[in-house]
Design a protein around this motif. Structure first.
Motif, PDB file in Angstrom:
ATOM      1  N   TYR A 152       2.274 -20.694  -3.887  1.00  0.00           N
ATOM      2  CA  TYR A 152       1.926 -21.441  -3.203  1.00  0.00           C
ATOM      3  C   TYR A 152       3.026 -21.968  -2.374  1.00  0.00           C
ATOM      4  O   TYR A 152       3.513 -23.219  -2.233  1.00  0.00           O
ATOM      5  CB  TYR A 152       1.445 -22.665  -4.075  1.00  0.00           C
ATOM      6  CG  TYR A 152       0.261 -22.310  -5.002  1.00  0.00           C
ATOM      7  CD1 TYR A 152      -1.004 -21.958  -4.696  1.00  0.00           C
ATOM      8  CD2 TYR A 152       0.483 -22.218  -6.277  1.00  0.00           C
ATOM      9  CE1 TYR A 152      -2.039 -21.524  -5.499  1.00  0.00           C
ATOM     10  CE2 TYR A 152      -0.560 -21.976  -7.360  1.00  0.00           C
ATOM     11  CZ  TYR A 152      -1.757 -21.620  -6.935  1.00  0.00           C
ATOM     12  OH  TYR A 152      -2.623 -20.988  -7.727  1.00  0.00           O
ATOM     13  N   PRO A 153       3.384 -21.160  -1.434  1.00  0.00           N
ATOM     14  CA  PRO A 153       4.495 -21.334  -0.500  1.00  0.00           C
ATOM     15  C   PRO A 153       3.857 -22.356   0.585  1.00  0.00           C
ATOM     16  O   PRO A 153       2.866 -22.314   1.137  1.00  0.00           O
ATOM     17  CB  PRO A 153       4.647 -20.043   0.291  1.00  0.00           C
ATOM     18  CG  PRO A 153       3.365 -19.207   0.093  1.00  0.00           C
ATOM     19  CD  PRO A 153       2.936 -19.534  -1.163  1.00  0.00           C
ATOM     20  N   ASN A 154       4.836 -23.235   1.039  1.00  0.00           N
ATOM     21  CA  ASN A 154       4.421 -24.325   2.114  1.00  0.00           C
ATOM     22  C   ASN A 154       3.356 -25.189   1.912  1.00  0.00           C
ATOM     23  O   ASN A 154       2.753 -25.821   2.477  1.00  0.00           O
ATOM     24  CB  ASN A 154       4.123 -23.554   3.481  1.00  0.00           C
ATOM     25  CG  ASN A 154       5.184 -22.534   3.747  1.00  0.00           C
ATOM     26  OD1 ASN A 154       6.445 -22.904   3.927  1.00  0.00           O
ATOM     27  ND2 ASN A 154       4.759 -21.467   4.158  1.00  0.00           N
ATOM     28  N   ILE A 155       3.330 -25.625   0.377  1.00  0.00           N
ATOM     29  CA  ILE A 155       2.134 -26.421   0.041  1.00  0.00           C
ATOM     30  C   ILE A 155       2.816 -27.741  -0.432  1.00  0.00           C
ATOM     31  O   ILE A 155       2.075 -28.677  -0.126  1.00  0.00           O
ATOM     32  CB  ILE A 155       1.401 -25.601  -1.068  1.00  0.00           C
ATOM     33  CG1 ILE A 155       0.344 -24.837  -0.298  1.00  0.00           C
ATOM     34  CG2 ILE A 155       0.711 -26.809  -1.943  1.00  0.00           C
ATOM     35  CD1 ILE A 155      -0.885 -24.311  -1.177  1.00  0.00           C
ATOM     36  N   PHE A 156       3.885 -27.624  -1.163  1.00  0.00           N
ATOM     37  CA  PHE A 156       4.491 -28.889  -1.751  1.00  0.00           C
ATOM     38  C   PHE A 156       5.231 -29.815  -0.816  1.00  0.00           C
ATOM     39  O   PHE A 156       5.910 -29.102   0.173  1.00  0.00           O
ATOM     40  CB  PHE A 156       5.411 -28.555  -2.891  1.00  0.00           C
ATOM     41  CG  PHE A 156       4.732 -27.596  -3.874  1.00  0.00           C
ATOM     42  CD1 PHE A 156       3.568 -27.889  -4.797  1.00  0.00           C
ATOM     43  CD2 PHE A 156       5.096 -26.298  -4.052  1.00  0.00           C
ATOM     44  CE1 PHE A 156       3.016 -27.264  -5.662  1.00  0.00           C
ATOM     45  CE2 PHE A 156       4.284 -25.356  -5.210  1.00  0.00           C
ATOM     46  CZ  PHE A 156       3.476 -25.931  -5.768  1.00  0.00           C
ATOM     47  N   LEU A 157       4.969 -30.847  -1.164  1.00  0.00           N
ATOM     48  CA  LEU A 157       5.843 -32.187  -0.118  1.00  0.00           C
ATOM     49  C   LEU A 157       7.402 -31.659  -0.404  1.00  0.00           C
ATOM     50  O   LEU A 157       8.057 -31.910   0.648  1.00  0.00           O
ATOM     51  CB  LEU A 157       5.377 -33.412  -0.768  1.00  0.00           C
ATOM     52  CG  LEU A 157       5.944 -34.457   0.214  1.00  0.00           C
ATOM     53  CD1 LEU A 157       5.637 -34.451   1.702  1.00  0.00           C
ATOM     54  CD2 LEU A 157       5.413 -35.777  -0.622  1.00  0.00           C
ATOM     55  N   ARG A 158       7.654 -31.701  -1.715  1.00  0.00           N
ATOM     56  CA  ARG A 158       8.995 -31.640  -1.898  1.00  0.00           C
ATOM     57  C   ARG A 158       9.039 -30.546  -3.298  1.00  0.00           C
ATOM     58  O   ARG A 158       7.994 -30.603  -3.910  1.00  0.00           O
ATOM     59  CB  ARG A 158       9.839 -32.646  -2.271  1.00  0.00           C
ATOM     60  CG  ARG A 158      10.124 -33.464  -1.314  1.00  0.00           C
ATOM     61  CD  ARG A 158      10.917 -34.808  -1.728  1.00  0.00           C
ATOM     62  NE  ARG A 158      10.219 -35.779  -2.533  1.00  0.00           N
ATOM     63  CZ  ARG A 158       9.310 -36.625  -2.185  1.00  0.00           C
ATOM     64  NH1 ARG A 158       9.074 -36.772  -0.885  1.00  0.00           N
ATOM     65  NH2 ARG A 158       8.677 -37.451  -3.032  1.00  0.00           N
ATOM     66  N   SER A 159       9.957 -29.820  -3.370  1.00  0.00           N
ATOM     67  CA  SER A 159      10.285 -28.798  -4.302  1.00  0.00           C
ATOM     68  C   SER A 159      11.414 -28.239  -4.795  1.00  0.00           C
ATOM     69  O   SER A 159      12.249 -28.215  -3.912  1.00  0.00           O
ATOM     70  CB  SER A 159       9.241 -27.779  -4.091  1.00  0.00           C
ATOM     71  OG  SER A 159       9.568 -26.919  -3.204  1.00  0.00           O
ATOM     72  N   GLU A 160      11.693 -27.593  -5.791  1.00  0.00           N
ATOM     73  CA  GLU A 160      12.809 -26.838  -6.135  1.00  0.00           C
ATOM     74  C   GLU A 160      12.662 -25.987  -7.384  1.00  0.00           C
ATOM     75  O   GLU A 160      12.109 -26.478  -8.376  1.00  0.00           O
ATOM     76  CB  GLU A 160      13.995 -28.047  -6.790  1.00  0.00           C
ATOM     77  CG  GLU A 160      15.346 -27.202  -6.542  1.00  0.00           C
ATOM     78  CD  GLU A 160      16.765 -28.130  -7.208  1.00  0.00           C
ATOM     79  OE1 GLU A 160      17.483 -27.666  -7.875  1.00  0.00           O
ATOM     80  OE2 GLU A 160      16.418 -29.338  -7.016  1.00  0.00           O
ATOM     81  N   GLY A 161      12.779 -24.737  -6.989  1.00  0.00           N
ATOM     82  CA  GLY A 161      12.581 -23.561  -7.924  1.00  0.00           C
ATOM     83  C   GLY A 161      13.623 -23.349  -8.899  1.00  0.00           C
ATOM     84  O   GLY A 161      14.968 -23.200  -8.739  1.00  0.00           O
TER      85      GLY A 161
END
Length: 230
Positions: A152-161
Motif C-alpha cells: 500500500y504505497p502512498n496511502i499512509f499519512l505517516r509511516s516507518e517500515g
C-alpha cells in the motif's frame, strides 16, 4: 511423435502453472458499501456510523493461541474479558508475511504466487479495508513490517517500515515501532493506526516457541496493548 510429446509436455506445464498460480480476477475492483440486505434498505450513514474516534490495529507476528495466558499477557486477557473475544484460527499454506497481510486486509484466499511476490515491491490493487478507509476520508498511520508499505504505497499519512529479513534482531525491530506510538497517541490528525510487531516471530525463528526469550517479549507486547487502550 516426438513433437507431439513436446507439445503435450508444454501444455501440462502451462496447465499446472495456471492451476497452482491462479490470477486474481478481482484485481483493481473497488466495491461500494452495501445499502440493502435481503431486500431491506437501510441508511448507510446510520449503519456505518463510527462508535469510536480512533482505531489501533496491533499485529503481533507469530502470536500463538497458547501464548495468551494470565502470566504472559494479563492486560490483553483483561481486555478480552470485558470488551473482546478470542478465536483460534487455523491457517493453510502459504503462511509467509505478504499473503497473510493480503488475506487480513482483502478477505481473499492467499495464493502461492504471493510467496514469490513477497520478495518484490508488489502493490496490491485488490479492494481492501485499507483502500475503503482512505476512500471514505480516513487517515491512516503505519509502523512495522515494511511489507505493508510495498502493498500500500502512498496511502499512509505517516509511516516507518522495519525489515523482516534480519531475524536475529528481536529488540530494535520492535523498539522502532514503539517509539512512534507515544507521539502518535498525542496527535489528533489520524483515524487508524496500524502496528506490526516482528520481534516474537524472529525469536521463534531463532530459538523456537519454548525459548526463555518468548515470555519477556510477550510481556512487552502486553504493555503496548495496555498503553494503547488508555
Amino acid at each position: 511423435m516426438i513433437i507431439f510429446y513436446y507439445i503435450l509436455s508444454s501444455f501440462s506445464i502451462i496447465l499446472y502453472l495456471y492451476s497452482f498460480f491462479p490470477v486474481n480476477k478481482n484485481f483493481a475492483q473497488k466495491h461500494e458499501l452495501p445499502s440493502t440486505l435481503q431486500d431491506i434498505n437501510f441508511d448507510l450513514k446510520e449503519v456505518y456510523a463510527s462508535n469510536v474516534d480512533k482505531i489501533i490495529v496491533i499485529v503481533i507476528d507469530a502470536l500463538r493461541y497458547d501464548f495468551i495466558t494470565r502470566d504472559n499477557t494479563p492486560n490483553l486477557l483483561k481486555l478480552l474479558e470485558t470488551d473482546g473475544c478470542l478465536s483460534l484460527v487455523k491457517v493453510e499454506s502459504p503462511t509467509v508475511t505478504l499473503p497473510r497481510i493480503k488475506a487480513l486486509t482483502t478477505g481473499s484466499v492467499p495464493q502461492f504466487i504471493d510467496v514469490v511476490l513477497n520478495l518484490l515491491n508488489t502493490e496490491s490493487a485488490t479492494d481492501s479495508i485499507i483502500h475503503q478507509a482512505v476512500r471514505y476520508g480516513k487517515k491512516i498511520v503505519f509502523y512495522g513490517d515494511d511489507t505493508w508499505l510495498k502493498l500500500y504505497p502512498n496511502i499512509f499519512l505517516r509511516s516507518e517500515g522495519t525489515t523482516s529479513f534480519y531475524v536475529y534482531d528481536y529488540t530494535e525491530v520492535d523498539d522502532n515501532v514503539t517509539r512512534n506510538v507515544w507521539d502518535e497517541l498525542s496527535r489528533n490528525d489520524w483515524d487508524i493506526m496500524i502496528l506490526h510487531y516482528l520481534g516474537l516471530d524472529h525469536i521463534g525463528h531463532i530459538t523456537g516457541p519454548f525459548s526463555p526469550l518468548v515470555k519477556p517479549k510477550l510481556q512487552e507486547m502486553d504493555e503496548i496493548v495496555k498503553k494503547s487502550t488508555i
